[in-house]
Scaffold this active site. Structure first.
Site, PDB file in Angstrom:
ATOM      1  N   GLY A  56       0.862  -1.135  -0.067  1.00  0.00           N
ATOM      2  CA  GLY A  56      -0.018   0.131   0.029  1.00  0.00           C
ATOM      3  C   GLY A  56       0.843   1.161  -0.035  1.00  0.00           C
ATOM      4  O   GLY A  56       1.960   1.139   0.606  1.00  0.00           O
ATOM      5  N   GLY A  58       1.646   5.340   1.122  1.00  0.00           N
ATOM      6  CA  GLY A  58       1.287   6.180   2.219  1.00  0.00           C
ATOM      7  C   GLY A  58       2.585   6.026   3.193  1.00  0.00           C
ATOM      8  O   GLY A  58       2.590   6.355   4.468  1.00  0.00           O
ATOM      9  N   HIS A  59       3.264   4.886   3.008  1.00  0.00           N
ATOM     10  CA  HIS A  59       4.348   4.494   3.959  1.00  0.00           C
ATOM     11  C   HIS A  59       5.641   5.124   3.104  1.00  0.00           C
ATOM     12  O   HIS A  59       6.884   4.818   3.815  1.00  0.00           O
ATOM     13  CB  HIS A  59       4.657   3.003   4.222  1.00  0.00           C
ATOM     14  N   ASP A 112      -1.719  -8.047   1.047  1.00  0.00           N
ATOM     15  CA  ASP A 112      -0.533  -8.357   0.417  1.00  0.00           C
ATOM     16  C   ASP A 112      -0.402  -9.643  -0.123  1.00  0.00           C
ATOM     17  O   ASP A 112       0.035  -9.938  -1.161  1.00  0.00           O
ATOM     18  CB  ASP A 112       0.733  -7.573   0.822  1.00  0.00           C
ATOM     19  N   HIS A 221      -0.650   1.022  10.916  1.00  0.00           N
ATOM     20  CA  HIS A 221      -2.083   1.274  10.598  1.00  0.00           C
ATOM     21  C   HIS A 221      -2.961   1.496  11.952  1.00  0.00           C
ATOM     22  O   HIS A 221      -4.065   1.347  11.743  1.00  0.00           O
ATOM     23  CB  HIS A 221      -2.591   0.326   9.567  1.00  0.00           C
TER      24      HIS A 221
END
Lengths: 334, 211
Positions: A56, A58-59, A112, A221
């Site tokens: 994902g 955003g990291h 994932d 998260h």
């Protein structure tokens, strides 16, 4: 907390961050023409196993910025905090495949695993040799004995480096897998969260924590950790974290590690350096050697406050691959 | 007996896109409590992407083509857990609809059964783990039971919708064994699994499309 970010529209965040990143680094990476995958400019590299990472968005810098010589060949990007779709991963696999097979390397989250597994099946049906290594070093996410259920986090920083170096050495796929897996197996991480972050997907905080609280073991998260408590000073916080990390593998007297101190996004370097000195004294007491230290932001969660500590056990072989050159825009070894 | 022919399925897929658009926010909020809050948006995106591709299938598309197009839209455009699981559902069901001008009860059973088995394998998930399987499996059982009793489509689809709804509700007290929620201390106890709610909405839409 109200979201306060310089973005345009939530649906375009990932497309636009990739566009901006590629514009800044044209000599190193290019975007796949059809999907949100970042590729080395020279991919596929002849005679080399392709290393595909992803997850994902955003990291950042993970996974976007870990593509380059001596690092990954491609990274496949999902939406914010959501795994990439199989077709996207498959396109990344095809783009880096040079006939020597491809290794998929990603964090052990349900989404994932599902998407990368499916992409692996599709690529194998096309006759591409594909193997998988999952990173699962975060000790708060599942108890000892249930390592297969653990999430992956900042160990990526070192593990991707190892995979990149092993593949750059033109080793066969099975060897690249073995070396990468060895690095994963010797890795353990634990974090402490001080504040939540807001996600562009919803504009809201992903979890709640009091202004005077911290949580050890909190996930990237907002997954609940092992211990929530009133804020402690740096040394007292480290004192609660290091024994858990050391005892989990366990790391023993005489071991040597690469130490990574990772800021979650809104942590000052000042704090990370202060934490480092306490970690070093506690490691010295236990006669655990530090081969190298990386301090910075590697695996972030938007504007979350807090940091994670990662140990990666080294041996002569892993040291060799750790010391090989690599180049990606925020991390260079030479 | 009314058949589930191409027209029925064409109408149903259009109704599914509308239903999930309407339920999007509610499903996202449900998922926000125990997951990453993307489920409703993912479902709506999957059906909307599929529907956008239907015109390319011609005026009266094959049933199998509608299912595989929907499955590929979920796989290609959605991502996350939802994309793979519901993509697998439509692709595997579609394989069993290959060449059929209509789906009789036996064919629908074969489609749903194939989808169920594939999802269990892909998701490494069993009944009772607190997932969409907990709504899908009882629906398949209800379908088989109704066929043995010689029920008509109206009765069959009502039974499917009701058993899926009950199956979804039954996930409320379950402790999750799969997905991100299993990391939470309460493991989702007290909340229904959003994926199972989507299965219930799917079968409810099948029932409503028969009218």
């Amino acid at each position: 907390m109200v979201m306060k970010k310089l973005i345009n529209h939530p649906d375009r965040v990932v497309d636009e961050l990739i566009e901006g990143y590629v514009l800044a680094n044209p000599k190193l990476v290019r975007k796949h023409p059809r999907v949100n995958a970042i590729l080395r400019v020279d991919a596929p590299v002849a005679d080399k196993v392709g290393v595909v990472i992803g997850g994902g968005a955003g990291h950042e810098p993970l996974f976007l910025e870990y593509v380059g010589p001596g690092m990954a060949d491609a990274s496949a990007h999902g939406q914010i905090f959501a795994a990439p779709a199989p077709e996207l991963i498959l396109e990344a696999i095809r783009a880096v495949h040079a006939g020597k097979g491809v290794m998929l390397l990603y964090n052990n989250y349900a989404g994932d695993c599902l998407n990368f597994d499916m992409a692996q099946d599709m690529a194998r049906e096309e006759g591409i040799e594909v193997e998988t290594v999952r990173v699962n070093e975060e000790i708060a996410s599942a108890p000892k004995g249930s390592e297969a259920d653990r999430r992956g986090t900042t160990a990526d920083h070192v593990v991707i480096k190892m995979a990149g170096a092993a593949s750059e050495s033109k080793l066969p796929l099975a060897e690249v897998v073995r070396i990468t897996q060895k690095a994963v197996d010797g890795s353990r991480s634990l974090g402490v969260g001080l504040s939540s972050c807001t996600t562009p997907a919803t504009g809201r905080e992903i979890f709640e924590i009091g202004d005077d609280e911290m949580e050890i073991g909190m996930g990237l998260h907002g997954e609940p950790g092992v211990e929530r408590m009133k804020m402690l000073p740096a040394d007292a916080t480290v004192e609660r974290m290091i024994p858990r990390l050391v005892e989990d593998l366990p790391y023993q007297s005489g071991d040597e590690i690469v130490l990574v101190i990772n800021g979650y996004g809104a942590t000052t370097r000042m704090e990370m350096f202060i934490v480092n000195r306490k970690i070093r004294s506690m490691l010295a007491e236990r006669k655990i050697g530090v081969y190298a230290t990386d301090i910075g932001e590697y695996c972030t969660s938007q504007e979350m406050k807090g940091l994670s500590i990662t140990f990666v056990r080294m041996d002569d072989e892993l040291k060799r691959y750790f010391d090989m050159p690599c180049q990606c825009p925020f991390y260079v070894r030479y | 007996m009314q058949s589930l022919n191409r027209d029925y399925w064409q109408k149903t897929f259009a109704n599914l896109a509308t239903a999930f658009e309407n339920e999007k926010v509610a499903l996202c909020q449900m998922d926000g409590v125990i997951g990453d809050g993307d489920h409703g948006a993912s479902m709506a995106r999957g059906f909307a992407e599929a529907l956008a591709q239907f015109p390319a299938l011609g005026d009266s598309p094959e049933i199998a083509a509608m299912f595989s197009t929907t499955g590929n839209a979920f796989l290609g455009k959605v991502g996350g857990v939802t994309g793979v699981i519901f993509g697998t559902f439509f692709i595997e069901a579609g394989k069993k609809a290959e060449g059929l001008p209509e789906t009789d009860p036996g064919a629908l059973t074969a489609m749903l059964d194939a989808a169920l088995q594939a999802i269990k394998k892909r998701g490494k998930v069993q009944e009772g783990d607190k997932s969409m399987i907990d709504a899908l499996a009882p629906a398949v059982d209800a379908l088989k039971e109704r066929i043995e009793n010689g029920s008509d489509w109206k009765e069959i689809l009502e039974a499917l919708a009701e058993s899926a709804r009950q199956g979804s509700e039954a996930t409320r007290p379950m402790a999750a064994k799969v997905g991100r929620v299993r990391y939470q201390k309460e493991k989702g106890v007290g909340h229904v699994d959003p994926g199972s709610v989507s299965v219930a909405i799917f079968f409810r839409t099948l029932k409503e499309s028969l009218a």
